[in-house]
Design an enzyme around this catalytic site. Structure first.
Site, PDB file in Angstrom:
ATOM      1  N   SER A  16     -11.758   9.130  -0.925  1.00 44.69           N
ATOM      2  CA  SER A  16     -12.377   7.785  -1.816  1.00 44.69           C
ATOM      3  C   SER A  16     -12.627   6.946  -0.185  1.00 44.69           C
ATOM      4  O   SER A  16     -12.083   7.521   0.833  1.00 44.69           O
ATOM      5  CB  SER A  16     -11.967   7.290  -2.431  1.00 44.69           C
ATOM      6  OG  SER A  16     -10.279   6.771  -1.650  1.00 44.69           O
ATOM      7  N   ILE A  18     -13.820   5.067   2.704  1.00 48.86           N
ATOM      8  CA  ILE A  18     -14.050   5.523   4.381  1.00 48.86           C
ATOM      9  C   ILE A  18     -14.043   6.934   4.253  1.00 48.86           C
ATOM     10  O   ILE A  18     -15.307   7.341   5.011  1.00 48.86           O
ATOM     11  CB  ILE A  18     -12.977   5.262   5.025  1.00 48.86           C
ATOM     12  CG1 ILE A  18     -14.018   3.196   4.840  1.00 48.86           C
ATOM     13  CG2 ILE A  18     -14.289   5.634   6.860  1.00 48.86           C
ATOM     14  CD1 ILE A  18     -12.741   2.630   5.999  1.00 48.86           C
ATOM     15  N   SER A 141      -7.552  -0.446  12.691  1.00 48.78           N
ATOM     16  CA  SER A 141      -7.905  -1.582  11.865  1.00 48.78           C
ATOM     17  C   SER A 141      -7.907  -2.945  12.927  1.00 48.78           C
ATOM     18  O   SER A 141      -6.792  -2.708  14.022  1.00 48.78           O
ATOM     19  CB  SER A 141      -6.938  -1.991  10.506  1.00 48.78           C
ATOM     20  OG  SER A 141      -6.888  -3.524  10.136  1.00 48.78           O
ATOM     21  N   TYR A 154       2.282  -3.347   7.505  1.00 46.66           N
ATOM     22  CA  TYR A 154       0.442  -3.001   7.663  1.00 46.66           C
ATOM     23  C   TYR A 154      -0.006  -2.888   9.545  1.00 46.66           C
ATOM     24  O   TYR A 154      -0.191  -2.450   9.548  1.00 46.66           O
ATOM     25  CB  TYR A 154      -0.460  -3.112   7.110  1.00 46.66           C
ATOM     26  CG  TYR A 154      -1.495  -2.374   7.136  1.00 46.66           C
ATOM     27  CD1 TYR A 154      -2.291  -1.763   6.583  1.00 46.66           C
ATOM     28  CD2 TYR A 154      -3.147  -3.523   7.698  1.00 46.66           C
ATOM     29  CE1 TYR A 154      -3.394  -1.039   6.522  1.00 46.66           C
ATOM     30  CE2 TYR A 154      -4.588  -3.543   7.257  1.00 46.66           C
ATOM     31  CZ  TYR A 154      -4.667  -1.648   7.625  1.00 46.66           C
ATOM     32  OH  TYR A 154      -5.887  -1.122   7.352  1.00 46.66           O
TER      33      TYR A 154
END
Length: 266
Positions: A16, A18, A141, A154
């Site tokens: 799913s 990217i 990220s 994260y």
């Protein structure tokens, strides 16, 4: 600029978001693909939607089963007899305050985002060294460059990836290996919906920022160009990308801006 056309590429987190978008774009470029995630049924759907499904192999993978990574890497290499690029894309996010977050949630974030990525990378590394060629592309990220409330675990796991892969690049430049760190901002995926909350459950709803972010198709095109240019590190998104530079030169200003934005959207 090196062409990515016709390369053999292994993508994790390919069922799913990217990873899926990358599979479609790379298939159009004649690449031979190995697609991995835990969801084999979803991977089969992605393969069926690729332009050249006959050059796409499915390799189910749980990134937290570190002990299986050497055999999985062998399977990936044997799928087409070679491997040029490993795209480390598997990951999970978080949306909970530090005070409200169970320690096990932090452990899961590190296990998936950092240690799982390190394990699969180390499994492929000897092969790349032997052939004196190979490219590690890791989706991190912007949260690997600066922080934001309710994303502590994260952010920590993504910061760790930057440290590890910077060193990998340095240690194996002599082996002609390439490392590209791709740091997205807001992208239209289910990452916020699937993010872990304090007790480890899925959050269950999306962020407005993600919903208004880059499409996965646009992101995949930009990422592929970055790989062809063999970039060390690239940031992708909207105005949130400015946070990288504010962190470096005006950290107090970034601190105030992030807190203001958090208050506005809380």
């Amino acid at each position: 600029m090196a062409s990515i056309n016709n390369k053999t590429i292994w993508i994790t987190g390919a069922s799913s978001g990217i990873g899926e978008a990358l599979a479609y774009k790379l298939s159009e470029k004649g690449c031979q693909l190995i697609l991995s995630s835990r969801n084999q049924a979803a991977l089969e759907v992605v393969r069926g939607n690729c332009k050249n499904p006959e050059t796409v192999k499915i390799l189910p993978l749980d990134i937290t089963k570190y002990e299986l990574m050497p055999s999985k890497a062998e399977d990936a290499i044997n799928a087409f007899g070679s491997l040029d690029i490993l795209i480390n894309n598997a990951g999970i996010s978080q949306r909970s305050y530090i005070l409200d977050t169970d320690f096990e949630v932090y452990k899961k974030l590190v296990d998936i985002n950092y240690l799982g990525t390190v394990a699969i990378t180390k499994a492929v590394l000897p092969y790349f060294i032997k052939q004196q060629n190979g490219h590690f592309a890791t989706v991190t990220s912007l949260m690997g460059k600066f922080g934001s409330p309710i994303r502590s675990g994260y952010c920590g796991s993504k910061h760790a990836l930057h440290g590890f892969f910077d060193v990998l690049r340095m240690e194996h430049e002599k082996d002609h290996l390439k490392v590209t760190l791709v740091a997205p901002g807001f992208v239209q995926t289910n990452i916020a919906k699937n993010a872990l909350v304090g007790d480890g459950k899925a959050r269950g709803h999306e962020d407005e920022d993600n919903a208004n972010g880059l499409t996965t198709s646009d992101f995949a095109e930009k990422m592929i160009r970055a790989l062809e240019k063999e970039k060390f590190e690239v940031y992708m998104g909207g105005k949130e990308v400015l946070g990288v530079y504010l962190k470096r030169f005006f950290p107090r200003l970034l601190h105030k801006m992030v807190l203001k934005n958090t208050a506005k959207n809380s």
